[in-house]
Design a protein around this motif. Structure first.
Motif, PDB file in Angstrom:
ATOM      1  N   TRP A 128       0.875  -1.100   0.017  1.00  0.00           N
ATOM      2  CA  TRP A 128      -0.046  -0.023  -0.067  1.00  0.00           C
ATOM      3  C   TRP A 128       0.963   1.123  -0.015  1.00  0.00           C
ATOM      4  N   GLN A 129       1.998   1.331   0.774  1.00  0.00           N
ATOM      5  CA  GLN A 129       2.911   2.681   0.815  1.00  0.00           C
ATOM      6  C   GLN A 129       3.305   2.652  -0.454  1.00  0.00           C
ATOM      7  N   THR A 130       3.855   1.494  -1.058  1.00  0.00           N
ATOM      8  CA  THR A 130       4.712   1.739  -2.394  1.00  0.00           C
ATOM      9  C   THR A 130       3.687   2.164  -3.381  1.00  0.00           C
ATOM     10  N   ALA A 131       2.458   1.570  -3.330  1.00  0.00           N
ATOM     11  CA  ALA A 131       1.488   1.968  -4.373  1.00  0.00           C
ATOM     12  C   ALA A 131       1.248   3.659  -4.243  1.00  0.00           C
ATOM     13  N   GLN A 132       0.923   3.806  -2.956  1.00  0.00           N
ATOM     14  CA  GLN A 132       0.677   5.279  -2.756  1.00  0.00           C
ATOM     15  C   GLN A 132       1.976   6.195  -3.202  1.00  0.00           C
ATOM     16  N   TRP A 189      -0.198  25.318 -18.185  1.00  0.00           N
ATOM     17  CA  TRP A 189      -1.571  24.828 -17.575  1.00  0.00           C
ATOM     18  C   TRP A 189      -1.195  24.941 -16.010  1.00  0.00           C
ATOM     19  N   THR A 190      -2.365  25.430 -15.393  1.00  0.00           N
ATOM     20  CA  THR A 190      -2.636  25.165 -13.846  1.00  0.00           C
ATOM     21  C   THR A 190      -3.571  23.952 -13.666  1.00  0.00           C
ATOM     22  N   LEU A 191      -2.893  23.222 -12.414  1.00  0.00           N
ATOM     23  CA  LEU A 191      -3.669  22.057 -11.964  1.00  0.00           C
ATOM     24  C   LEU A 191      -3.842  22.259 -10.421  1.00  0.00           C
ATOM     25  N   ASP A 192      -5.043  22.412 -10.055  1.00  0.00           N
ATOM     26  CA  ASP A 192      -5.322  22.568  -8.613  1.00  0.00           C
ATOM     27  C   ASP A 192      -6.033  21.060  -8.193  1.00  0.00           C
ATOM     28  N   PRO A 193      -5.248  20.417  -7.640  1.00  0.00           N
ATOM     29  CA  PRO A 193      -6.120  18.880  -7.122  1.00  0.00           C
ATOM     30  C   PRO A 193      -6.894  18.876  -6.250  1.00  0.00           C
ATOM     31  N   GLY A 194      -7.126  20.210  -5.765  1.00  0.00           N
ATOM     32  CA  GLY A 194      -8.310  20.098  -4.382  1.00  0.00           C
ATOM     33  C   GLY A 194      -8.026  19.305  -3.304  1.00  0.00           C
ATOM     34  N   GLN A 195      -8.837  19.120  -2.650  1.00  0.00           N
ATOM     35  CA  GLN A 195      -8.740  18.181  -1.274  1.00  0.00           C
ATOM     36  C   GLN A 195      -8.297  16.743  -1.685  1.00  0.00           C
ATOM     37  N   THR A 196      -7.145  16.427  -0.824  1.00  0.00           N
ATOM     38  CA  THR A 196      -6.649  15.043  -1.425  1.00  0.00           C
ATOM     39  C   THR A 196      -6.885  14.275  -0.362  1.00  0.00           C
ATOM     40  N   THR A 197      -7.353  13.043  -0.520  1.00  0.00           N
ATOM     41  CA  THR A 197      -7.800  11.976   0.491  1.00  0.00           C
ATOM     42  C   THR A 197      -6.852  10.770   0.215  1.00  0.00           C
ATOM     43  N   ARG A 198      -6.122   9.907   0.949  1.00  0.00           N
ATOM     44  CA  ARG A 198      -5.518   8.685   0.780  1.00  0.00           C
ATOM     45  C   ARG A 198      -6.260   7.455   1.270  1.00  0.00           C
ATOM     46  N   GLY A 199      -6.510   6.313   0.626  1.00  0.00           N
ATOM     47  CA  GLY A 199      -7.165   5.395   1.259  1.00  0.00           C
ATOM     48  C   GLY A 199      -7.059   4.415   0.406  1.00  0.00           C
ATOM     49  N   GLY A 200      -7.662   3.080   0.506  1.00  0.00           N
ATOM     50  CA  GLY A 200      -7.780   1.843  -0.270  1.00  0.00           C
ATOM     51  C   GLY A 200      -8.551   0.654   0.569  1.00  0.00           C
ATOM     52  N   SER A 201      -8.344  -0.679  -0.073  1.00  0.00           N
ATOM     53  CA  SER A 201      -8.706  -1.771   0.673  1.00  0.00           C
ATOM     54  C   SER A 201      -7.619  -2.911   0.428  1.00  0.00           C
ATOM     55  N   LEU A 202      -8.027  -3.943   0.446  1.00  0.00           N
ATOM     56  CA  LEU A 202      -7.207  -5.104   0.505  1.00  0.00           C
ATOM     57  C   LEU A 202      -6.655  -5.033  -0.905  1.00  0.00           C
ATOM     58  N   LEU A 203      -5.162  -4.975  -0.858  1.00  0.00           N
ATOM     59  CA  LEU A 203      -4.310  -5.105  -1.870  1.00  0.00           C
ATOM     60  C   LEU A 203      -4.528  -3.832  -3.168  1.00  0.00           C
ATOM     61  N   THR A 204      -5.107  -2.816  -2.637  1.00  0.00           N
ATOM     62  CA  THR A 204      -5.587  -1.586  -3.422  1.00  0.00           C
ATOM     63  C   THR A 204      -4.989  -0.428  -2.887  1.00  0.00           C
ATOM     64  N   ALA A 205      -4.503   0.752  -3.540  1.00  0.00           N
ATOM     65  CA  ALA A 205      -4.364   1.976  -2.867  1.00  0.00           C
ATOM     66  C   ALA A 205      -4.915   2.747  -3.581  1.00  0.00           C
ATOM     67  N   ARG A 206      -5.532   3.758  -3.069  1.00  0.00           N
ATOM     68  CA  ARG A 206      -6.514   4.963  -3.802  1.00  0.00           C
ATOM     69  C   ARG A 206      -6.136   6.198  -3.258  1.00  0.00           C
ATOM     70  N   LEU A 207      -6.094   7.265  -4.359  1.00  0.00           N
ATOM     71  CA  LEU A 207      -5.984   8.545  -3.968  1.00  0.00           C
ATOM     72  C   LEU A 207      -6.889   9.517  -4.754  1.00  0.00           C
ATOM     73  N   THR A 208      -7.480  10.287  -3.901  1.00  0.00           N
ATOM     74  CA  THR A 208      -8.716  10.712  -4.229  1.00  0.00           C
ATOM     75  C   THR A 208      -8.658  12.300  -4.130  1.00  0.00           C
ATOM     76  N   PHE A 209      -9.258  12.971  -5.290  1.00  0.00           N
ATOM     77  CA  PHE A 209      -8.980  14.480  -5.380  1.00  0.00           C
ATOM     78  C   PHE A 209     -10.350  14.910  -5.355  1.00  0.00           C
ATOM     79  N   ARG A 210     -10.859  15.641  -4.590  1.00  0.00           N
ATOM     80  CA  ARG A 210     -12.233  16.445  -4.464  1.00  0.00           C
ATOM     81  C   ARG A 210     -12.320  17.903  -5.035  1.00  0.00           C
TER      82      ARG A 210
END
Length: 359
Positions: free
Chosen positions: A38-42, A61-82
């Protein structure tokens, strides 16, 4: 007294305690491995976003990722931008894009693929000289797949995408919207910035099982599928080199009983407007027209004309019964389709400007 032979000794049974301890150690090891993965994937997800942001900044270009949340589940890492936002130039125009959220995920089950899941709503605004156009995308189960590893500025790459449905809403200046909905969408594409004129610089294939046409379009109300296309597909490519022709390798769809396909070449940035030559293939004209006639959506003059063509094609003028062989208007025919300064022609017959065919 008789002597009994001694019984063989039974091997000692492992205690339940030892089995439980072994299972606990195995679970602990799996949890540690999953945490490390998970740490490696993140880290990989964060590195990819940083590369994208740097490359976009180089291009203005200008990129504003917004609010960032790290999470995931078994064997999966997720990175969410709101509420991410993206702004930048497109020629002499500017594009502003935003979404409710974007989620990037990386799974050990598919370790070489980044999966990007957009939220339900995206919006974009195109602004330029005497131009302002707003668009909105509504998606369901949309996914974009990119390979893990290549940097954002890699010379070559490929991508694939799917969506259960995608609705494109064009916001008109009067406040009304023009909606176009694609169902069971899938496709893939590739790019090669170092391509020669004999190979593709950009190539893309898209297919939709059905497309719901805008309700405001002046199409017959019957039959029931008159506002729907089926089996719609498009394969296009841009070859390398200085010239930028658009190669339409396959464009096809079906409307009621009518099958249409086209292939050809176009120059979209010609000084006087888009230029191009295509071959348009049509089948099922007669069956389509007769179905519309039965629904009462055709004028009597056009109905009589089609009936006359059918009778002449069958070789039996005045025949009452339907001919055993398909009439000419049901057979596949090929027509020359041209773009000249943005005008659409079939042969020498003008059909209108290309903008008249846009939603």
């Amino acid at each position: 007294m008789p002597q009994h032979a001694p019984r063989p000794a039974r091997p000692p049974r492992p205690s339940r305690h030892k089995w439980s301890r072994g299972a606990a150690l195995a679970l602990l090891g799996f949890a540690a491995l999953d945490g490390l993965a998970w740490q490696t994937a993140q880290h990989e997800l964060g590195r990819m976003v940083t590369d994208w942001r740097t490359q976009l900044h180089r291009q203005g270009w200008t990129l504003d990722p917004g609010q960032t949340t790290r999470g995931g589940s078994l064997l999966t890492a997720r990175l969410t931008f709101r509420n991410p936002r993206l702004n930048g130039p497109a020629g002499n125009r500017t594009i502003a894009w935003g979404a409710d959220r974007i989620t990037l995920s990386l799974s050990l089950l598919h370790p070489m693929t980044i999966r990007i899941a957009p939220g339900n709503t995206q919006a974009a605004r195109l602004t330029g000289p005497d131009t302002e156009q707003a668009l909105r995308l509504q998606t369901e189960n949309a996914r974009l797949f990119l390979p893990l590893g290549p940097p954002a500025d890699a010379a070559t790459g490929h991508a694939a995408w799917t969506a259960r449905s995608l609705t494109l809403q064009i916001l008109n200046p009067d406040g009304h919207t023009t909606d176009l909905t694609l169902h069971d969408l899938r496709g893939h594409g590739l790019w090669n910035s170092q391509a020669s004129p004999e190979s593709s610089r950009v190539a893309m294939t898209i297919h939709a099982a059905t497309i719901d046409l805008p309700p405001a379009w002046p199409l017959p109300t019957v039959p029931t599928d008159a506002h729907r296309l089926s089996d719609a597909g498009l394969t296009v490519s841009f070859p390398g080199g200085t010239a930028i022709p658009l190669l339409v390798q396959n464009l096809h769809t079906r409307w009621t009983h009518l099958s249409l396909s086209a292939a050809g070449t176009a120059h979209l940035t010609a000084p006087g407007g888009p230029e191009g030559t295509f071959t348009l293939s049509i089948a099922g004209i007669g069956q389509t027209v007769r179905a519309l006639d039965q629904a009462g959506t055709l004028s009597p003059d056009l109905t009589h004309l089609v009936a006359a063509i059918d009778q002449l094609a069958a070789g039996s003028p005045g025949a009452i019964t339907a001919p055993a062989t398909p009439a000419l208007t049901d057979r596949p025919i090929s027509l020359p389709l041209r773009l000249n300064a943005g005008m659409v022609f079939i042969g020498a017959l003008p059909l209108g400007h290309v903008t008249d065919w846009l939603p």
